[in-house]
Design an enzyme around this catalytic site. Sequence first.
Site, PDB file in Angstrom:
ATOM      1  N   PHE A 194       0.814  -1.210   0.000  1.00 22.88           N
ATOM      2  CA  PHE A 194       0.000   0.000   0.000  1.00 22.88           C
ATOM      3  C   PHE A 194       0.844   1.256   0.000  1.00 22.88           C
ATOM      4  O   PHE A 194       0.347   2.348   0.121  1.00 22.88           O
ATOM      5  CB  PHE A 194      -0.953   0.001   1.195  1.00 22.88           C
ATOM      6  CG  PHE A 194      -1.801  -1.218   1.198  1.00 22.88           C
ATOM      7  CD1 PHE A 194      -2.823  -1.341   0.295  1.00 22.88           C
ATOM      8  CD2 PHE A 194      -1.525  -2.255   2.062  1.00 22.88           C
ATOM      9  CE1 PHE A 194      -3.589  -2.476   0.245  1.00 22.88           C
ATOM     10  CE2 PHE A 194      -2.285  -3.395   2.029  1.00 22.88           C
ATOM     11  CZ  PHE A 194      -3.323  -3.512   1.111  1.00 22.88           C
ATOM     12  N   GLY A 195       2.148   1.094  -0.080  1.00 22.27           N
ATOM     13  CA  GLY A 195       3.000   2.257  -0.156  1.00 22.27           C
ATOM     14  C   GLY A 195       4.237   2.101   0.679  1.00 22.27           C
ATOM     15  O   GLY A 195       4.337   1.216   1.527  1.00 22.27           O
ATOM     16  N   SER A 196       5.190   2.992   0.442  1.00 17.51           N
ATOM     17  CA  SER A 196       6.462   2.925   1.148  1.00 17.51           C
ATOM     18  C   SER A 196       6.454   3.896   2.313  1.00 17.51           C
ATOM     19  O   SER A 196       5.706   4.866   2.318  1.00 17.51           O
ATOM     20  CB  SER A 196       7.592   3.288   0.203  1.00 17.51           C
ATOM     21  OG  SER A 196       7.557   2.445  -0.906  1.00 17.51           O
ATOM     22  N   LYS A 249       4.149   7.688   5.456  1.00 16.86           N
ATOM     23  CA  LYS A 249       3.715   6.606   4.580  1.00 16.86           C
ATOM     24  C   LYS A 249       3.044   7.205   3.347  1.00 16.86           C
ATOM     25  O   LYS A 249       2.070   7.938   3.449  1.00 16.86           O
ATOM     26  CB  LYS A 249       2.722   5.711   5.322  1.00 16.86           C
ATOM     27  CG  LYS A 249       2.350   4.474   4.529  1.00 16.86           C
ATOM     28  CD  LYS A 249       1.508   3.525   5.345  1.00 16.86           C
ATOM     29  CE  LYS A 249       1.352   2.206   4.612  1.00 16.86           C
ATOM     30  NZ  LYS A 249       2.122   1.135   5.170  1.00 16.86           N
ATOM     31  N   ASP A 298      -4.496  -7.055   8.936  1.00 16.54           N
ATOM     32  CA  ASP A 298      -3.163  -7.365   8.415  1.00 16.54           C
ATOM     33  C   ASP A 298      -2.150  -7.481   9.562  1.00 16.54           C
ATOM     34  O   ASP A 298      -1.097  -6.858   9.531  1.00 16.54           O
ATOM     35  CB  ASP A 298      -2.745  -6.295   7.405  1.00 16.54           C
ATOM     36  CG  ASP A 298      -1.570  -6.729   6.539  1.00 16.54           C
ATOM     37  OD1 ASP A 298      -1.275  -7.936   6.506  1.00 16.54           O
ATOM     38  OD2 ASP A 298      -0.953  -5.864   5.898  1.00 16.54           O
TER      39      ASP A 298
END
Length: 819
Positions: free
Chosen positions: A502-504, A519, A616
């Site tokens: 979902f992204g770094s 994020k 998650d």
Amino acid sequence: MTPLLLLFLLLSSANLSYALDSISASQPLSGEQKLTSEGGNFALGFFKPGKPNYYYIGIWYNKISKQTPVWVASRDTPITDPATTQLKISADGNLVLSNHSTPTIWSTRVANISSAKTLAVLLDSGNLVLRDASRPNVTLWQSIDHPTHTWLPGGKLGLNKVTGVSQHLTSWKSSEDPSSGIYHLELDANGTSQYYIIWNNSYNYNYWTSGTWNGHIFSLVPEMTANYIYDFQYVSTPTENYFTYSVKSSIMISRFIMDVSGHIQQQTWLPESQEWILFWSQPKDQCGAYSLCGPYGICNQNVQPYCKCVKGFSETSPTNWDLLDRTGGCTRDTQLQCSRNSSDGGAEKDKFYPMLDTGLPDNSKNLRVGSSSDCEQACLNNCSCTAYSYDTTTGCYVWYGELRNLQEQVSSGGGTLFLRLAASEIQSPPKSKKKENVVVAAIGGAAGCLIFLAIVWVLIWRRRRGMAGKSKAVEGGLLAFRYSDLQRATKNFSEKLGGGAFGSVFKGTLPNSTAIAVKKLEGLRQGEKQFRTEVSTIGTVQHVNLVRLHGFCSEGSQKLLVYEYMPKGSLDTHLFHDMSAAAVPDWKTRYQIALGTARGLTYLHEQCRDCIIHCDIKPENILLDSSFVPKVADFGLAKLMGRDFSRVLTTMRGTRGYLAPEWISGVAITAKADVYSYGMMLFEIISGKRNSDQGEELKIGFFPTLAATKLMEGDAVSLLDKRLNGDGDAEEVTRACKVACWCIQDNEDARPSMGQVVQILEGVVEVNMPPMPRALQVLADTPGNIVFYSELTSNSSQAQSATSASSQTKSTSSVSSKD
Ligand SMILES: *[C@@H]1O[C@H](CO)[C@@H](O)[C@H](O)[C@H]1NC(C)=O
Ligand SMILES: *[C@@H]1O[C@H](CO)[C@@H](O)[C@H](O)[C@H]1NC(C)=O
Ligand SMILES: *[C@@H]1O[C@H](CO)[C@@H](O)[C@H](O)[C@H]1NC(C)=O
Ligand SMILES: *[C@@H]1O[C@H](CO)[C@@H](O)[C@H](O)[C@H]1NC(C)=O
Ligand SMILES: *[C@@H]1O[C@H](CO)[C@@H](O)[C@H](O)[C@H]1NC(C)=O
Ligand SMILES: *[C@@H]1O[C@H](CO)[C@@H](O)[C@H](O)[C@H]1NC(C)=O
Ligand SMILES: *[C@@H]1O[C@H](CO)[C@@H](O)[C@H](O)[C@H]1NC(C)=O
């Protein structure tokens, strides 16, 4: 008969044809008519897969909302006008597709049909069968023997040894074009019992194999064997070899396809979110399909979309590219100097652009030259040379012609590729735009000057505001950051802390020297208002065991979240990396981490205003502060990311081992899904190893199985991480093992709530012995991508006594948000 009655009869017979399941000589199919199988599972008719007015005869699932064809009659011959095209029984008894000008666009082509009376019946299994009407159990032809890209249960994938005809799967050309694509799955044409995926019909490009069948499994895909959902079977007779399967659950809709991405996939329909989710896929890596991104495309395993063009190139056909047909790849923006005309002789020589950590393409040529500059020169001397790579140990490699299979950000086995580009592509871009602005302002009159000044003033004002680091506070005490501020704080996103689907996440420092973690969200498709609402909800959730959200940034498509920075990073780095006994967290710390995490989750599930399911939970999402206090990260993302979350989660590598079975079976996700993931993680906290990594070492299948056995034997301490040398409180270890075992029960109701987990770990509540797993068979993430869920079955009396209070947190899925 009155004309009215006649009309009525005509109408009703027309209507009747919609409900039929067969085509007979007197009953052709055309236009918008369709067949429906007897039980209503499948339909057959004309369908239009994409925007162009192209139609195909196909069979699709009749009971799901998203039209999903499983078979296409004439995939390489689209039909422009279904109204004038008929699917009918021809004079020779074959089923044919024809129009006024072309009597046979497509045909079942069965020779020697003796009977004049045949019938094409759509069965409830999705199979279209051509029968002799007088001998209904004689099948003349069936669609399941001619699969397109879908392998249906009961279908064969194999090879007829007599005729040499193979039943194989061929991908679609693009996501909206069913014509034959570039990838095939087929049984080895040489007669061995292994499958290959090949590119462009050539065994030179076979990039994946199942390995040979040993009677039970394929050697390289051991997970592809009978389990509680599927039953696979390999059949070898003197005339044919094939593989077939059946689905045990009649409720579940599942399909096996050769995808346009070059992967074979098993997908399951999730009624909750009305979409297909990926259950299993090979090759394991997205970038593992041959030439996935086409010539001059580069694949990145860690970001979506996976493909982009290398520097200096653009998509040859953006339309095809967006529909996942990347065979056209990318085209050079600026011609190389060497291929330009001699009149251009004065132009600067081509240059090389270094691409670090790149998975190098195949088809290289090794040159015996002494140095890096010789290598460069050798490439420059030949105009068809497109790249080179030089390494002191392996020497000089050059590439001629198209570059395929480039991969970006590879962690190992990569190198620096020097890509040949026209010199103008490499020089820093000219500042022509700014100059133009100045020119425009200069030639404008006084009014223009005023506007210009106003713009300058606004710019200066905004910049000053940025310098001061002031951002507008919004609801819930969250700060709204500007993108430029975050760019500055993170030094233009230079220090990456981690990356997920979902992204770094990047490290940064605010002007007041607060350390932050930023994020960058990717693939978020939410409206501005909804985004702000969700973020402010997340902002109000505060607990000592939850990572604190400081603020966010939302500028156009840029969406970022700003969190407090956790100096000790994530739990996985402390558990799984090879570290000396002195460096790994001791048992006491681990127990506190387990307990703290459980408290954080309890707060999310039971105590905050709107119940939040994390979805998650895994060691990567448990962060540690300077004194090893655990904080759960990324909560609320499930809701924020909406449907994409469940999609990515179920396809992402490294997450599977923690996913509860209900993610696959399609039951609504409740807080008990987090309990399952927590249990899986708790085993890893105890053992210091990934559950999925232990299969081979233990020769017993799976760590939780071993844990249950050891618990029965009263020897839980032997499960402890070897690096702790048995140094752990036996009672606590036993307790943790029991809780973990309860948490991963298949039956949601048998799992405790997070609140109960806390009580058990605190020692306030006693816990019974968990049920002994009968056939716990979780292979998790390795060696394939499939997850086999346990048949942890149980003595239900035990199951009930352990968790007398059944789930209080029955909030339904926060994932399948309505958008
Ligand atoms: C009949 O089908 C063929 C093949 O699809 C097509 O080329 C032709 O235009 C069609 N003719 C009519 C009259 O629709
Ligand atoms: C079709 O029939 C002809 C004549 O009856 C026969 O010679 C031929 O072998 C048959 N072909 C097949 C495929 O059955
Ligand atoms: C076809 O069905 C009939 C009657 O149901 C049966 O007697 C016959 O053996 C069947 N033939 C085949 C080839 O299965
Ligand atoms: C098939 O067999 C031939 C001869 O043994 C061999 O050269 C070829 O590589 C084989 N093809 C595959 C796909 O294994
Ligand atoms: C596939 O192979 C054929 C020759 O067999 C070639 O003409 C064609 O260009 C290839 N396709 C691609 C996408 O490279
Ligand atoms: C070079 O220029 C000539 C004349 O302008 C033209 O005919 C020729 O096609 C060009 N060659 C290339 C390779 O562009
Ligand atoms: C450039 O390299 C290609 C591929 O090796 C070769 O066929 C060609 O003859 C070379 N051209 C020159 C001018 O050396």
